[in-house]
Design an enzyme around this catalytic site. Sequence first.
Site, short mmCIF file in Angstrom:
data_model
loop_
_atom_site.label_atom_id
_atom_site.label_comp_id
_atom_site.label_asym_id
_atom_site.label_seq_id
_atom_site.Cartn_x
_atom_site.Cartn_y
_atom_site.Cartn_z
N ASP A 116 0.87 -1.18 0.00
CA ASP A 116 0.00 0.00 0.00
C ASP A 116 0.90 1.23 0.00
O ASP A 116 2.06 1.15 0.41
CB ASP A 116 -0.90 0.01 1.25
CG ASP A 116 -2.18 0.82 1.06
OD1 ASP A 116 -3.25 0.20 0.97
OD2 ASP A 116 -2.09 2.06 0.97
N ASN A 131 -5.73 -4.74 -6.22
CA ASN A 131 -6.93 -4.18 -5.56
C ASN A 131 -6.83 -2.68 -5.30
O ASN A 131 -7.85 -2.02 -5.14
CB ASN A 131 -7.15 -4.95 -4.24
CG ASN A 131 -8.14 -4.26 -3.35
OD1 ASN A 131 -9.34 -4.30 -3.61
ND2 ASN A 131 -7.66 -3.61 -2.30
N TYR A 138 -13.34 7.31 -13.02
CA TYR A 138 -13.39 6.10 -12.19
C TYR A 138 -14.14 4.99 -12.92
O TYR A 138 -13.65 3.85 -13.03
CB TYR A 138 -14.08 6.41 -10.86
CG TYR A 138 -14.15 5.22 -9.92
CD1 TYR A 138 -13.04 4.82 -9.18
CD2 TYR A 138 -15.34 4.51 -9.75
CE1 TYR A 138 -13.09 3.73 -8.33
CE2 TYR A 138 -15.41 3.42 -8.89
CZ TYR A 138 -14.28 3.04 -8.18
OH TYR A 138 -14.33 1.95 -7.32
N1 LIG Z 1 -15.80 0.81 -1.35
C1 LIG Z 1 -16.58 0.59 -2.36
O1 LIG Z 1 -17.80 0.80 -2.30
C2 LIG Z 1 -16.00 0.05 -3.66
C3 LIG Z 1 -16.89 -0.32 -4.67
C4 LIG Z 1 -16.38 -0.83 -5.84
C5 LIG Z 1 -15.01 -0.98 -6.01
N2 LIG Z 1 -14.17 -0.60 -5.02
C6 LIG Z 1 -12.74 -0.78 -5.25
O2 LIG Z 1 -12.18 -1.55 -4.20
C7 LIG Z 1 -10.78 -1.34 -4.16
C8 LIG Z 1 -10.35 -1.14 -2.74
O3 LIG Z 1 -10.89 0.08 -2.26
P1 LIG Z 1 -11.63 0.20 -0.87
O4 LIG Z 1 -13.06 0.45 -1.14
O5 LIG Z 1 -11.23 -0.90 0.02
O6 LIG Z 1 -11.06 1.61 -0.37
P2 LIG Z 1 -9.94 1.99 0.71
O7 LIG Z 1 -9.67 3.42 0.45
O8 LIG Z 1 -10.41 1.57 2.06
O9 LIG Z 1 -8.70 1.09 0.31
C9 LIG Z 1 -7.92 1.37 -0.83
C10 LIG Z 1 -6.46 1.21 -0.45
O10 LIG Z 1 -5.70 1.41 -1.64
C11 LIG Z 1 -4.59 2.20 -1.31
N3 LIG Z 1 -4.10 2.90 -2.50
C12 LIG Z 1 -4.74 3.85 -3.22
N4 LIG Z 1 -3.96 4.26 -4.23
C13 LIG Z 1 -2.80 3.56 -4.14
C14 LIG Z 1 -1.61 3.55 -4.88
N5 LIG Z 1 -1.42 4.36 -5.93
N6 LIG Z 1 -0.61 2.72 -4.49
C15 LIG Z 1 -0.77 1.90 -3.42
N7 LIG Z 1 -1.89 1.88 -2.68
C16 LIG Z 1 -2.90 2.70 -3.04
C17 LIG Z 1 -5.09 3.16 -0.25
O11 LIG Z 1 -4.02 3.73 0.52
C18 LIG Z 1 -6.00 2.25 0.56
O12 LIG Z 1 -5.32 1.63 1.62
C19 LIG Z 1 -10.51 -0.16 -5.08
O13 LIG Z 1 -10.00 -0.62 -6.31
C20 LIG Z 1 -11.88 0.45 -5.27
O14 LIG Z 1 -11.98 1.15 -6.48
C21 LIG Z 1 -14.63 -0.10 -3.84
#
Ligand SMILES: NC(=O)c1ccc[n+]([C@@H]2O[C@H](COP(=O)([O-])OP(=O)(O)OC[C@H]3O[C@@H](n4cnc5c(N)ncnc54)[C@H](O)[C@@H]3O)[C@@H](O)[C@H]2O)c1
Length: 258
Positions: free
Chosen positions: A37, A85, A151
């Site tokens: 991360d 992810n 996005y």
């Molecule tokens: N939360 C939702 O409702 C949802 C819905 C659909 C898809 N997603 C996807 O799920 C995945 C995880 O997101 P989440 O919802 O757990 O959010 P989150 O923000 O809790 O976790 C995302 C993590 O990715 C890390 N991150 C972001 N950019 C980064 C980079 N350039 N390099 C390294 N780390 C990086 C962040 O520091 C964070 O720890 C993402 O791809 C997001 O698009 C989330």
Amino acid sequence: MGKLADKTAIITGAASGIGRASALLFAEQGARVFIADRSEAVREVAAEIGDAAAAFIGDAGDKTFIDGLVAAVTAHGPLDIAFANAGISGGMNRLLDLEVSEWEEVLRVNLIGAFLLVQASAREMMKAGKGAILCTASVAGIRSGAGGSPYSASKAGVINFVQTSAYQLSGTGIRINAICPGVIETGMTQPMFDMARERGTEGKIGQLNPLKRAAQPIEVARLAAFLVSDDASYVNGQAVAVDGGLSASHPVVPGKIW
Ligand SMILES: NC(=O)c1ccc[n+]([C@@H]2O[C@H](COP(=O)([O-])OP(=O)(O)OC[C@H]3O[C@@H](n4cnc5c(N)ncnc54)[C@H](O)[C@@H]3O)[C@@H](O)[C@H]2O)c1
């Protein structure tokens, strides 16, 4: 032993949300997890897991970091699982106000980031003739209504990239799939949940899906753990929604059709 016993897994974006829940679950199911991360908080997740985890700090959209991560992991043995992810929402700026720089950053992290881990992992997995790759897309990648245009386009790109990669990897023994979460309470969506709780409208979050609720990260992690396990040995090139049924329907006015 768990379903991921003796497997080695890389998970990006593992400091929070879906990635963190997946790291904990994969480890619980017996995997050694190499979690990455850009946030230092990933070290706390590794500490929570213990000896079965190692943390790496870096940018998932940076080729040098991802290549170095895969090289560091495979120096000790084969890589079985790669979970791309990490992702960012990029905000909700409207079409007429969007800047090129906003597109570039969202595509770099969400789409090129997935490409980098898929490519570097596949090169290693080919040596063993097997492996499971997973990418986090989104319901936003299926149709409109779940994020800003960069996005949504980035996640549509991830879905398509997974489909083309499954064929590019024909005959290698490597499977690749995507998951498409709906509304999940994570770092990314926390402001929306906090605001709704403040206003007393929390019950409205997720109201358009048939389960009429949002989900917790573990509910996505369970799908991820299945798709990277040998139980999913014939699941390949798919984008599987974990959204309470949201993407199963065209938009309708609730109560007007059924
Ligand atoms: N939360 C939702 O409702 C949802 C819905 C659909 C898809 N997603 C996807 O799920 C995945 C995880 O997101 P989440 O919802 O757990 O959010 P989150 O923000 O809790 O976790 C995302 C993590 O990715 C890390 N991150 C972001 N950019 C980064 C980079 N350039 N390099 C390294 N780390 C990086 C962040 O520091 C964070 O720890 C993402 O791809 C997001 O698009 C989330």
